[in-house]
Write a protein that holds these residues in place. Sequence first.
Motif, PDB file in Angstrom:
ATOM      1  N   ILE A 106      -4.585   7.812   4.263  1.00  0.00           N
ATOM      2  CA  ILE A 106      -5.048   7.194   5.551  1.00  0.00           C
ATOM      3  C   ILE A 106      -5.601   5.846   5.171  1.00  0.00           C
ATOM      4  O   ILE A 106      -6.041   5.495   4.237  1.00  0.00           O
ATOM      5  CB  ILE A 106      -6.577   7.853   6.167  1.00  0.00           C
ATOM      6  CG1 ILE A 106      -6.231   9.379   6.493  1.00  0.00           C
ATOM      7  CG2 ILE A 106      -7.157   7.139   7.235  1.00  0.00           C
ATOM      8  CD1 ILE A 106      -7.319   9.984   6.625  1.00  0.00           C
ATOM      9  N   THR A 107      -5.084   4.794   6.079  1.00  0.00           N
ATOM     10  CA  THR A 107      -5.450   3.390   5.594  1.00  0.00           C
ATOM     11  C   THR A 107      -5.888   2.821   7.187  1.00  0.00           C
ATOM     12  O   THR A 107      -5.846   3.436   7.955  1.00  0.00           O
ATOM     13  CB  THR A 107      -3.774   2.543   5.391  1.00  0.00           C
ATOM     14  OG1 THR A 107      -3.078   2.679   6.553  1.00  0.00           O
ATOM     15  CG2 THR A 107      -2.943   3.297   4.272  1.00  0.00           C
ATOM     16  N   PHE A 108      -6.343   1.499   6.514  1.00  0.00           N
ATOM     17  CA  PHE A 108      -6.992   0.738   7.490  1.00  0.00           C
ATOM     18  C   PHE A 108      -5.924  -0.285   8.353  1.00  0.00           C
ATOM     19  O   PHE A 108      -5.341  -1.077   7.449  1.00  0.00           O
ATOM     20  CB  PHE A 108      -8.172  -0.024   7.410  1.00  0.00           C
ATOM     21  CG  PHE A 108      -9.324   0.933   7.050  1.00  0.00           C
ATOM     22  CD1 PHE A 108      -9.970   1.648   7.921  1.00  0.00           C
ATOM     23  CD2 PHE A 108     -10.074   0.875   5.602  1.00  0.00           C
ATOM     24  CE1 PHE A 108     -11.010   2.665   7.832  1.00  0.00           C
ATOM     25  CE2 PHE A 108     -10.990   1.698   5.327  1.00  0.00           C
ATOM     26  CZ  PHE A 108     -11.716   2.386   6.401  1.00  0.00           C
ATOM     27  N   GLU A 109      -5.561  -0.204   9.495  1.00  0.00           N
ATOM     28  CA  GLU A 109      -4.697  -1.069  10.042  1.00  0.00           C
ATOM     29  C   GLU A 109      -5.260  -1.521  11.223  1.00  0.00           C
ATOM     30  O   GLU A 109      -6.066  -1.435  11.875  1.00  0.00           O
ATOM     31  CB  GLU A 109      -3.357  -0.284  10.527  1.00  0.00           C
ATOM     32  CG  GLU A 109      -2.651   0.656   9.447  1.00  0.00           C
ATOM     33  CD  GLU A 109      -2.025  -0.156   8.169  1.00  0.00           C
ATOM     34  OE1 GLU A 109      -1.581  -1.401   8.644  1.00  0.00           O
ATOM     35  OE2 GLU A 109      -1.818   0.191   7.213  1.00  0.00           O
ATOM     36  N   GLN A 110      -4.436  -2.780  11.708  1.00  0.00           N
ATOM     37  CA  GLN A 110      -4.808  -3.382  12.897  1.00  0.00           C
ATOM     38  C   GLN A 110      -4.566  -2.783  14.159  1.00  0.00           C
ATOM     39  O   GLN A 110      -4.033  -1.606  14.133  1.00  0.00           O
ATOM     40  CB  GLN A 110      -3.997  -4.666  13.112  1.00  0.00           C
ATOM     41  CG  GLN A 110      -2.356  -4.541  13.575  1.00  0.00           C
ATOM     42  CD  GLN A 110      -1.630  -5.666  13.675  1.00  0.00           C
ATOM     43  OE1 GLN A 110      -1.738  -6.501  12.833  1.00  0.00           O
ATOM     44  NE2 GLN A 110      -0.631  -5.715  14.656  1.00  0.00           N
ATOM     45  N   THR A 111      -5.501  -3.094  15.281  1.00  0.00           N
ATOM     46  CA  THR A 111      -5.334  -2.354  16.386  1.00  0.00           C
ATOM     47  C   THR A 111      -4.315  -1.919  17.085  1.00  0.00           C
ATOM     48  O   THR A 111      -3.353  -2.681  17.033  1.00  0.00           O
ATOM     49  CB  THR A 111      -6.309  -2.901  17.560  1.00  0.00           C
ATOM     50  OG1 THR A 111      -7.662  -3.227  17.045  1.00  0.00           O
ATOM     51  CG2 THR A 111      -6.388  -2.155  18.681  1.00  0.00           C
ATOM     52  N   GLY A 112      -3.891  -0.682  17.239  1.00  0.00           N
ATOM     53  CA  GLY A 112      -2.426  -0.459  17.888  1.00  0.00           C
ATOM     54  C   GLY A 112      -1.567   0.234  16.361  1.00  0.00           C
ATOM     55  O   GLY A 112      -0.471   0.589  16.474  1.00  0.00           O
ATOM     56  N   GLY A 113      -2.209   0.117  15.311  1.00  0.00           N
ATOM     57  CA  GLY A 113      -1.041   0.589  14.010  1.00  0.00           C
ATOM     58  C   GLY A 113      -0.698  -0.663  13.421  1.00  0.00           C
ATOM     59  O   GLY A 113      -0.487  -1.852  13.765  1.00  0.00           O
ATOM     60  N   SER A 114       0.188  -0.010  12.118  1.00  0.00           N
ATOM     61  CA  SER A 114       0.687  -0.975  11.540  1.00  0.00           C
ATOM     62  C   SER A 114       1.774  -1.832  12.163  1.00  0.00           C
ATOM     63  O   SER A 114       2.694  -1.317  12.920  1.00  0.00           O
ATOM     64  CB  SER A 114       1.398  -0.326   9.941  1.00  0.00           C
ATOM     65  OG  SER A 114       2.190  -1.350   9.601  1.00  0.00           O
ATOM     66  N   PRO A 115       1.843  -3.356  12.141  1.00  0.00           N
ATOM     67  CA  PRO A 115       2.990  -4.058  12.785  1.00  0.00           C
ATOM     68  C   PRO A 115       4.256  -3.461  11.921  1.00  0.00           C
ATOM     69  O   PRO A 115       5.392  -4.079  12.843  1.00  0.00           O
ATOM     70  CB  PRO A 115       2.504  -5.542  12.732  1.00  0.00           C
ATOM     71  CG  PRO A 115       1.779  -5.635  11.624  1.00  0.00           C
ATOM     72  CD  PRO A 115       1.113  -4.035  11.257  1.00  0.00           C
ATOM     73  N   THR A 116       4.360  -3.156  10.903  1.00  0.00           N
ATOM     74  CA  THR A 116       5.557  -3.027  10.257  1.00  0.00           C
ATOM     75  C   THR A 116       6.290  -1.897  10.209  1.00  0.00           C
ATOM     76  O   THR A 116       7.503  -1.536   9.708  1.00  0.00           O
ATOM     77  CB  THR A 116       5.671  -3.803   8.726  1.00  0.00           C
ATOM     78  OG1 THR A 116       4.789  -2.690   7.821  1.00  0.00           O
ATOM     79  CG2 THR A 116       4.846  -4.862   8.571  1.00  0.00           C
ATOM     80  N   GLY A 117       5.447  -0.666  10.488  1.00  0.00           N
ATOM     81  CA  GLY A 117       5.727   0.772  10.285  1.00  0.00           C
ATOM     82  C   GLY A 117       5.621   1.209   8.891  1.00  0.00           C
ATOM     83  O   GLY A 117       5.855   2.234   8.827  1.00  0.00           O
ATOM     84  N   LEU A 118       4.989   0.365   7.994  1.00  0.00           N
ATOM     85  CA  LEU A 118       4.778   0.585   6.830  1.00  0.00           C
ATOM     86  C   LEU A 118       3.228   0.603   6.592  1.00  0.00           C
ATOM     87  O   LEU A 118       2.588  -0.514   7.200  1.00  0.00           O
ATOM     88  CB  LEU A 118       5.622   0.189   5.794  1.00  0.00           C
ATOM     89  CG  LEU A 118       6.975   0.351   5.965  1.00  0.00           C
ATOM     90  CD1 LEU A 118       7.759  -0.429   4.988  1.00  0.00           C
ATOM     91  CD2 LEU A 118       7.222   1.828   5.376  1.00  0.00           C
ATOM     92  N   PRO A 119       2.537   1.045   5.560  1.00  0.00           N
ATOM     93  CA  PRO A 119       1.062   1.048   5.473  1.00  0.00           C
ATOM     94  C   PRO A 119       0.885  -0.515   5.023  1.00  0.00           C
ATOM     95  O   PRO A 119       1.667  -0.976   4.028  1.00  0.00           O
ATOM     96  CB  PRO A 119       0.725   1.941   4.288  1.00  0.00           C
ATOM     97  CG  PRO A 119       1.770   3.068   4.288  1.00  0.00           C
ATOM     98  CD  PRO A 119       2.975   2.392   4.925  1.00  0.00           C
ATOM     99  N   THR A 120       0.037  -1.145   5.475  1.00  0.00           N
ATOM    100  CA  THR A 120      -0.445  -2.677   5.257  1.00  0.00           C
ATOM    101  C   THR A 120      -1.740  -2.837   4.722  1.00  0.00           C
ATOM    102  O   THR A 120      -2.022  -3.911   3.989  1.00  0.00           O
ATOM    103  CB  THR A 120      -0.034  -3.512   6.181  1.00  0.00           C
ATOM    104  OG1 THR A 120      -0.675  -3.195   7.325  1.00  0.00           O
ATOM    105  CG2 THR A 120       1.568  -3.631   6.575  1.00  0.00           C
TER     106      THR A 120
END
Length: 245
Positions: A218-232
């Motif tokens: 589980i990662t913390f991503e920006q609202t709406g989810g990762s912009p790259t489709g990969l964990p950031t």
Amino acid sequence: MSDERSLRDVAMEVALGLSDEAETVEFETRALNDPEVATALEQARARLSELDDTATPEALPDDMWSRITAQLDVVPTAIAPGSVPQFDAETDTILPANEPHAPRNWFIAACAGLAASLVLALALGWSVMTRPDPTVIAVLINDTTGEAVAVVEGTEENLTRVTLLGQTAVPEGQVMQVWTKPEDDGPPISLGLLTDNRGTALAVDGLPPPGPEQLYEITFEQTGGSPTGLPTGPILGKGLAKEAL
């Protein structure tokens, strides 16, 4: 116990409180001496406890009763004086009501409410009993604190249940996103977002059934989810799946 009723069915009825007193006592007595019965009863109670663990207590609205009676198409009627039979202590008899047909709407509403409660209990019990068992389970560990932060259960049908262990401080403007790697040399695949601190059930079509040693995180991503489709973002927790026995 009837041959047509499985051990799991009876255990769930006992755990729900739907069996009669004699059957409950008989079943709980059997559980003291029969490991199979004891296991079935404990599993039923554990499954039902999930309903309490995930439920958020809420106050009933003031108009709840009026809304229920409206749905039942029942209008509560006040009981008129003299419409209820009276007990005469001197003659030790019950005197008939003055009115030949006393209002019974209150009784109908009570029976309907009891029936609705029973149907709801059966529906909840059935949904818990029939949900698929996990084939793999992973405990996600936070590398910084060394604490377990979540439990992930994966089923053969690719339903992933995520249960968070305690409250998680999500940075402002971010969300928690769940990932897995079906193949060791493949990219992480997003299973979805966690919209609250209680966990949820996620489903993604097209993935192979989960297997042992499969990575979950589980990662913390920006609202709406990762912009790259990969964990950031930072990793809240990660772990490898183990086969559920």
